[in-house]
Motif scaffolding. Structure first.
Motif, PDB file in Angstrom:
ATOM      1  N   GLU A   5       0.846  -1.190   0.000  1.00 59.46           N
ATOM      2  CA  GLU A   5       0.000   0.000   0.000  1.00 59.46           C
ATOM      3  C   GLU A   5       0.883   1.243   0.000  1.00 59.46           C
ATOM      4  N   VAL A   6       0.260   2.388  -0.190  1.00 65.21           N
ATOM      5  CA  VAL A   6       0.950   3.660  -0.101  1.00 65.21           C
ATOM      6  C   VAL A   6       1.007   4.037   1.381  1.00 65.21           C
ATOM      7  N   SER A   7       1.809   5.035   1.739  1.00 59.95           N
ATOM      8  CA  SER A   7       2.039   5.360   3.155  1.00 59.95           C
ATOM      9  C   SER A   7       0.757   5.553   3.939  1.00 59.95           C
ATOM     10  N   SER A   8      -0.247   6.213   3.337  1.00 55.18           N
ATOM     11  CA  SER A   8      -1.469   6.549   4.075  1.00 55.18           C
ATOM     12  C   SER A   8      -2.739   6.098   3.351  1.00 55.18           C
ATOM     13  N   CYS A   9      -2.618   5.184   2.402  1.00 56.34           N
ATOM     14  CA  CYS A   9      -3.817   4.782   1.650  1.00 56.34           C
ATOM     15  C   CYS A   9      -3.589   3.460   0.924  1.00 56.34           C
ATOM     16  N   ASN A  10      -4.687   2.839   0.527  1.00 59.00           N
ATOM     17  CA  ASN A  10      -4.658   1.602  -0.254  1.00 59.00           C
ATOM     18  C   ASN A  10      -4.544   1.926  -1.740  1.00 59.00           C
ATOM     19  N   ILE A  11      -4.161   0.923  -2.518  1.00 60.67           N
ATOM     20  CA  ILE A  11      -3.948   1.146  -3.946  1.00 60.67           C
ATOM     21  C   ILE A  11      -4.766   0.166  -4.784  1.00 60.67           C
ATOM     22  N   PHE A  12      -5.227   0.638  -5.954  1.00 60.06           N
ATOM     23  CA  PHE A  12      -6.020  -0.156  -6.893  1.00 60.06           C
ATOM     24  C   PHE A  12      -5.436  -0.018  -8.295  1.00 60.06           C
ATOM     25  N   LEU A  13      -5.464  -1.103  -9.059  1.00 62.01           N
ATOM     26  CA  LEU A  13      -5.076  -1.110 -10.460  1.00 62.01           C
ATOM     27  C   LEU A  13      -6.296  -1.422 -11.310  1.00 62.01           C
ATOM     28  N   VAL A  14      -6.423  -0.769 -12.458  1.00 64.12           N
ATOM     29  CA  VAL A  14      -7.553  -0.981 -13.356  1.00 64.12           C
ATOM     30  C   VAL A  14      -7.029  -1.413 -14.722  1.00 64.12           C
ATOM     31  N   LYS A  15      -7.598  -2.496 -15.239  1.00 66.10           N
ATOM     32  CA  LYS A  15      -7.285  -2.953 -16.599  1.00 66.10           C
ATOM     33  C   LYS A  15      -8.585  -3.432 -17.219  1.00 66.10           C
ATOM     34  N   GLY A  16      -9.130  -2.638 -18.136  1.00 68.28           N
ATOM     35  CA  GLY A  16     -10.426  -2.964 -18.718  1.00 68.28           C
ATOM     36  C   GLY A  16     -11.514  -2.886 -17.669  1.00 68.28           C
ATOM     37  N   ASN A  17     -12.269  -3.974 -17.537  1.00 66.15           N
ATOM     38  CA  ASN A  17     -13.365  -4.020 -16.562  1.00 66.15           C
ATOM     39  C   ASN A  17     -12.939  -4.656 -15.243  1.00 66.15           C
ATOM     40  N   VAL A  18     -11.643  -4.936 -15.102  1.00 60.93           N
ATOM     41  CA  VAL A  18     -11.138  -5.622 -13.916  1.00 60.93           C
ATOM     42  C   VAL A  18     -10.379  -4.624 -13.035  1.00 60.93           C
ATOM     43  N   ILE A  19     -10.764  -4.584 -11.763  1.00 58.22           N
ATOM     44  CA  ILE A  19     -10.099  -3.745 -10.765  1.00 58.22           C
ATOM     45  C   ILE A  19      -9.418  -4.668  -9.765  1.00 58.22           C
ATOM     46  N   SER A  20      -8.127  -4.467  -9.545  1.00 59.26           N
ATOM     47  CA  SER A  20      -7.371  -5.325  -8.643  1.00 59.26           C
ATOM     48  C   SER A  20      -6.773  -4.503  -7.503  1.00 59.26           C
ATOM     49  N   THR A  21      -6.752  -5.097  -6.326  1.00 64.22           N
ATOM     50  CA  THR A  21      -6.150  -4.455  -5.157  1.00 64.22           C
ATOM     51  C   THR A  21      -5.493  -5.520  -4.283  1.00 64.22           C
ATOM     52  N   PRO A  22      -4.377  -5.227  -3.641  1.00 66.19           N
ATOM     53  CA  PRO A  22      -3.740  -6.223  -2.780  1.00 66.19           C
ATOM     54  C   PRO A  22      -4.670  -6.712  -1.680  1.00 66.19           C
ATOM     55  N   ALA A  23      -4.639  -8.010  -1.434  1.00 66.34           N
ATOM     56  CA  ALA A  23      -5.471  -8.598  -0.383  1.00 66.34           C
ATOM     57  C   ALA A  23      -4.956  -8.183   0.985  1.00 66.34           C
ATOM     58  N   THR A  24      -5.882  -7.986   1.920  1.00 61.37           N
ATOM     59  CA  THR A  24      -5.505  -7.649   3.298  1.00 61.37           C
ATOM     60  C   THR A  24      -5.134  -8.936   4.027  1.00 61.37           C
ATOM     61  N   ASN A  25      -3.847  -9.232   4.023  1.00 58.90           N
ATOM     62  CA  ASN A  25      -3.355 -10.498   4.571  1.00 58.90           C
ATOM     63  C   ASN A  25      -2.638 -10.337   5.900  1.00 58.90           C
ATOM     64  N   GLY A  26      -2.856  -9.208   6.570  1.00 59.08           N
ATOM     65  CA  GLY A  26      -2.206  -8.980   7.855  1.00 59.08           C
ATOM     66  C   GLY A  26      -1.165  -7.887   7.816  1.00 59.08           C
ATOM     67  N   THR A  27      -0.662  -7.553   6.617  1.00 58.94           N
ATOM     68  CA  THR A  27       0.321  -6.473   6.502  1.00 58.94           C
ATOM     69  C   THR A  27      -0.285  -5.221   5.887  1.00 58.94           C
ATOM     70  N   ILE A  28      -1.517  -5.308   5.425  1.00 59.45           N
ATOM     71  CA  ILE A  28      -2.180  -4.189   4.755  1.00 59.45           C
ATOM     72  C   ILE A  28      -3.400  -3.780   5.564  1.00 59.45           C
ATOM     73  N   LEU A  29      -3.557  -2.472   5.764  1.00 54.01           N
ATOM     74  CA  LEU A  29      -4.682  -1.972   6.547  1.00 54.01           C
ATOM     75  C   LEU A  29      -5.990  -2.145   5.770  1.00 54.01           C
ATOM     76  N   PRO A  30      -6.999  -2.749   6.378  1.00 49.67           N
ATOM     77  CA  PRO A  30      -8.316  -2.876   5.723  1.00 49.67           C
ATOM     78  C   PRO A  30      -9.073  -1.561   5.780  1.00 49.67           C
ATOM     79  N   GLY A  31      -8.835  -0.690   4.821  1.00 52.18           N
ATOM     80  CA  GLY A  31      -9.422   0.643   4.818  1.00 52.18           C
ATOM     81  C   GLY A  31     -10.929   0.629   4.650  1.00 52.18           C
ATOM     82  N   VAL A  32     -11.601   1.541   5.326  1.00 51.20           N
ATOM     83  CA  VAL A  32     -13.050   1.671   5.195  1.00 51.20           C
ATOM     84  C   VAL A  32     -13.401   2.176   3.796  1.00 51.20           C
ATOM     85  N   THR A  33     -12.622   3.138   3.278  1.00 51.58           N
ATOM     86  CA  THR A  33     -12.853   3.624   1.918  1.00 51.58           C
ATOM     87  C   THR A  33     -12.549   2.522   0.914  1.00 51.58           C
TER      88      THR A  33
END
Length: 389
Positions: free
Chosen positions: A272-300
């Protein structure tokens, strides 16, 4: 329903009654040893507050910096491990023992959420129960008692009403609300603090990044890491944030907006970025890293995933190799402070990758929908918002 009470001559607002909930981790808490000290200057003089009162401020100049408002909320943990009824106090400094758990061992959590002004003059909160749940999860990880969901949401409502003249007009920003849960009891040996305090303050804000709504330019950090497996990256503890300051400072000195971190094991997958989560878009598919314990599960983050799926996008939560940055059409970040922020470029392995931004992008579509729900210009069919009259 929140009960409004008249301000006394000492300018204190007594909170409404709220049920206390016990905690498995709350033993040995004490009631004394913590008090608010009203030593900061009051930025906008006028009391008692009235419903039609507003602060004389140039809202168009508002950025993302601390602007002290009138009141803060304090609730202390009692001896039986329960949080007692809280109360409002004038915004000011707090007094702590030099051996407080939060100062010596970083035993503390924080949250961030916003209040928005509605067209009819009322106010609206966005999913405060999710922040309460995340604080409870973090408290368990950090061996702390936690307010109940009801106590948390009630306190957020009260802080909004008490500081209502600081909620910017519709479209001019929001009131950023910062709940803190800290170990205030004195401790010398490494152990949970013997007492805890739940505190909330607020500040009007607008854009988080200095770029405003302009696209961000990120730098992939390959030396420092944000979190490690088995650590606290998945909870919003205060100790997660100071360690990233060196990487951010270095990146900003080179003209970047922020840092994108990789996993600590292989330094290959996006985190993730220092203060936010990140998303990638390719066509109709949106991907984001899974919250596996090292990534904050953001409300947004969670909200954008649900909005995107509702609008027909395929959303993947999975490990994302940094090589996928070269194939993405769009990249955007999400967070309470940043909202939904487009990324214009990412510099990875000394190669700058540029992305689509502006009108007619997936980022703009999702941003407009989210803000519409938050501010009431779009019907909230999800049941996410909490109205405050």
């Amino acid at each position: 329903m929140i009960l409004r009470r008249f301000f006394s001559s000492s300018f204190r607002l007594v909170s409404s009654s709220s049920s206390s909930s016990s905690s498995k981790l709350g033993g040995g808490c004490h009631r004394d040893g913590f008090r608010a000290v009203s030593s900061m200057p009051e930025p906008c003089q006028s009391s008692p507050l009235s419903d039609d009162e507003s602060c004389d401020f140039d809202w168009d100049s508002l950025g993302f910096g601390l602007m002290p408002t009138d009141y803060m909320y304090i609730m202390k943990c009692s001896k039986d491990g329960k949080f007692e009824r809280g109360q409002m106090s004038r915004y000011g400094n707090i007094e702590l023992s030099p051996s407080a758990g939060v100062l010596n061992y970083g035993q503390g959590l924080f949250e961030g959420l916003k209040a928005y002004r509605k067209r009819d003059g009322g106010f609206r909160l966005f999913r405060p129960d999710q922040n309460a749940l995340r604080m409870m999860t973090g408290a368990e990880r950090m061996c702390m008692p936690s307010p109940s969901i009801e106590q948390f949401v009630d306190a957020v409502k009260q802080i909004t009403i008490a500081n209502r003249r600081w909620v910017p007009p519709l479209g001019k920003g929001s009131l950023y609300i910062r709940p803190l849960l800290i170990g205030t009891g004195p401790v010398l040996g490494l152990a949970p603090a013997p007492e805890y305090t739940f505190l909330i303050y607020a500040s009007p804000v607008r854009n988080y990044f200095k770029e405003g709504s302009a696209p961000l330019n990120l730098y992939v950090e390959n030396e420092f890491v944000r979190a490690s497996r088995g650590g606290t990256g998945g909870v919003k503890t205060i100790s997660n944030y100071a360690p990233v300051l060196k990487a951010i400072t270095r990146a900003k000195s080179r003209g970047f907006s922020d840092v994108l971190y990789l996993d600590s094991v292989n330094k290959r997958d996006l985190e993730e970025v220092s203060s936010c989560n990140i998303f990638l878009v390719k066509g109709n598919v949106i991907s984001t890293p899974a919250t596996n314990g090292t990534i904050l599960p953001g409300v947004t983050r969670k909200s954008i995933i649900e909005i995107a799926r509702d609008r027909g996008y395929e959303v993947e939560e999975r490990a994302i190799n940094m090589e996928e940055l070269f194939d993405a059409h769009e990249v955007f970040c999400t967070g309470t402070a940043v909202g939904v922020a487009p990324v214009g470029s990412i510099t990875c392995m000394d190669r700058r990758i540029e992305y689509q931004t502006g009108a007619d992008t997936t980022c703009q579509e999702l941003y407009s929908t989210l803000v519409g729900i938050q501010t009431g210009t779009i019907e909230d069919k999800m049941g996410w918002t909490v109205e405050i009259s």
